[in-house]
Design a protein around this motif. Sequence first.
Motif, short mmCIF file in Angstrom:
data_model
loop_
_atom_site.label_atom_id
_atom_site.label_comp_id
_atom_site.label_asym_id
_atom_site.label_seq_id
_atom_site.Cartn_x
_atom_site.Cartn_y
_atom_site.Cartn_z
N GLU A 40 -6.96 46.65 91.24
CA GLU A 40 -6.43 46.65 92.76
C GLU A 40 -7.42 46.04 93.66
O GLU A 40 -8.50 45.89 93.46
N GLY A 41 -6.73 44.80 94.51
CA GLY A 41 -7.19 44.11 95.45
C GLY A 41 -7.55 42.74 94.74
O GLY A 41 -8.34 41.79 95.13
N ASN A 42 -7.40 42.83 93.27
CA ASN A 42 -7.43 41.46 92.67
C ASN A 42 -6.26 40.92 91.96
O ASN A 42 -6.18 40.45 90.74
N THR A 43 -5.11 41.01 92.68
CA THR A 43 -3.58 40.67 92.11
C THR A 43 -3.07 39.45 92.90
O THR A 43 -3.62 39.32 93.93
N GLN A 44 -2.25 38.90 92.17
CA GLN A 44 -1.35 37.94 92.87
C GLN A 44 -0.12 38.52 93.52
O GLN A 44 -0.08 39.75 93.44
N PRO A 45 0.51 37.71 94.47
CA PRO A 45 1.73 38.57 94.96
C PRO A 45 2.83 39.40 94.18
O PRO A 45 3.68 40.30 94.83
N TYR A 46 2.80 39.17 93.07
CA TYR A 46 3.77 39.99 92.32
C TYR A 46 3.03 41.32 91.67
O TYR A 46 3.91 42.19 90.98
N GLY A 47 1.83 41.60 91.89
CA GLY A 47 1.50 42.88 91.61
C GLY A 47 0.75 42.86 90.35
O GLY A 47 0.13 43.92 90.04
N LEU A 48 0.42 41.76 89.67
CA LEU A 48 -0.22 41.55 88.42
C LEU A 48 -1.81 41.06 88.73
O LEU A 48 -1.73 40.24 89.73
N LEU A 49 -2.59 41.44 87.81
CA LEU A 49 -3.89 40.77 87.86
C LEU A 49 -4.10 39.70 87.78
O LEU A 49 -3.35 38.71 87.00
N HIS A 50 -4.37 39.09 88.73
CA HIS A 50 -4.50 37.45 89.21
C HIS A 50 -5.38 36.88 88.01
O HIS A 50 -6.40 37.26 87.63
N GLY A 51 -4.75 35.79 87.36
CA GLY A 51 -5.82 34.96 86.48
C GLY A 51 -6.98 34.45 87.01
O GLY A 51 -8.02 34.30 86.21
N GLY A 52 -7.17 33.99 88.28
CA GLY A 52 -8.25 33.46 88.91
C GLY A 52 -9.24 34.72 88.78
O GLY A 52 -10.56 34.39 88.78
N ALA A 53 -8.71 35.92 88.99
CA ALA A 53 -9.86 37.04 89.15
C ALA A 53 -10.45 37.21 87.60
O ALA A 53 -11.74 37.46 87.63
N SER A 54 -9.80 37.12 86.67
CA SER A 54 -10.36 37.21 85.23
C SER A 54 -11.20 35.98 85.01
O SER A 54 -12.37 36.03 84.51
N ALA A 55 -10.84 34.78 85.57
CA ALA A 55 -11.86 33.45 85.50
C ALA A 55 -12.92 33.92 86.40
O ALA A 55 -14.12 33.59 85.52
N VAL A 56 -13.06 34.49 87.48
CA VAL A 56 -14.24 34.92 88.09
C VAL A 56 -15.17 35.79 87.32
O VAL A 56 -16.43 35.61 87.29
N LEU A 57 -14.57 36.75 86.72
CA LEU A 57 -15.16 37.77 85.81
C LEU A 57 -15.94 37.08 84.66
O LEU A 57 -17.03 37.32 84.29
N ALA A 58 -15.17 36.23 84.12
CA ALA A 58 -15.38 35.32 82.97
C ALA A 58 -16.85 34.45 83.23
O ALA A 58 -17.90 34.67 82.49
N GLU A 59 -16.72 33.85 84.45
CA GLU A 59 -17.83 32.98 84.70
C GLU A 59 -19.23 33.69 85.16
O GLU A 59 -20.23 33.35 85.01
N THR A 60 -18.81 34.75 85.89
CA THR A 60 -19.99 35.78 86.15
C THR A 60 -20.72 36.29 85.04
O THR A 60 -22.02 36.06 85.02
N LEU A 61 -20.07 36.74 83.91
CA LEU A 61 -20.81 36.94 82.92
C LEU A 61 -21.48 36.25 82.10
O LEU A 61 -22.48 36.13 81.87
N GLY A 62 -20.82 34.89 81.98
CA GLY A 62 -21.53 34.07 81.18
C GLY A 62 -22.65 33.58 81.94
O GLY A 62 -23.87 33.33 81.33
N SER A 63 -22.53 33.25 83.12
CA SER A 63 -23.54 32.89 84.23
C SER A 63 -24.83 33.92 84.11
O SER A 63 -26.09 33.51 83.90
N TYR A 64 -24.64 34.89 84.07
CA TYR A 64 -25.67 36.12 84.27
C TYR A 64 -26.53 35.88 82.75
O TYR A 64 -27.81 35.95 82.70
N ALA A 65 -25.61 35.97 81.69
CA ALA A 65 -26.19 36.00 80.35
C ALA A 65 -27.23 34.71 80.36
O ALA A 65 -28.18 34.73 79.82
N ALA A 66 -26.40 33.37 80.64
CA ALA A 66 -27.16 32.26 80.33
C ALA A 66 -28.34 32.11 81.33
O ALA A 66 -29.51 31.52 80.77
N THR A 67 -28.34 32.94 82.43
CA THR A 67 -29.59 32.94 83.34
C THR A 67 -30.91 33.51 82.68
O THR A 67 -31.81 33.11 82.58
#
Length: 135
Positions: A40-67
Motif C-alpha cells: 500500500e502506497g507503493n503501487t502503480q496506477p493499476y494497483g500493482l506493486l510498482h517495479g520501481g518500489a522493488s528496485a528501491v528496496l533492493a538498492e536499499t538492502l544492498g547499500s546498507y550491507a555494502a556499507t
Amino acid sequence: MSDTTPAASAPSIEGTLLERMGIELVEVSARRAVATMPVEGNTQPYGLLHGGASAVLAETLGSYAATVHAGPGRAAVGIELNATHHRSTRSGVVTGTAEAVHLGSSLASYQVVVEDADGRRLCTARLTCMLIDAR
C-alpha cells in the motif's frame, strides 16, 4: 559498524525515501540484509506493486550491507542495479533479502530477492556498489 550490525543501530531514515516508502530494516550485516515494505502506497496506477518500489528496496538492502562491509570511514555507492520482475502483488507486505555475491576491497555485489507474504518470488535484483572513502 561491525560485520554484524543490528538494524536498530543503522543511520536514521527520518526524512528519507525509506521512510516515505515504509521500508523497515530487520537485519543488516555485510553478507545479508533483510527489510520489509508495505505494498500500500507503493503501487502503480493499476494497483500493482510498482517495479520501481522493488528496485528501491533492493538498492536499499544492498547499500546498507555494502556499507557494513566497507567498514568505518568508508561508504558504499550504488553503481549498477538491475531487476527482473517475475510477478506482482496488490496488497500486504513484501520482504527483501540481500545476499552477498562478491565482497571485495573496492566493489561489493548483492543478489536481492523480493517475496510476498506467501514466499512467492516477485523480483530478483542485482546491485553492485563501489566502496569509497566517506567524507
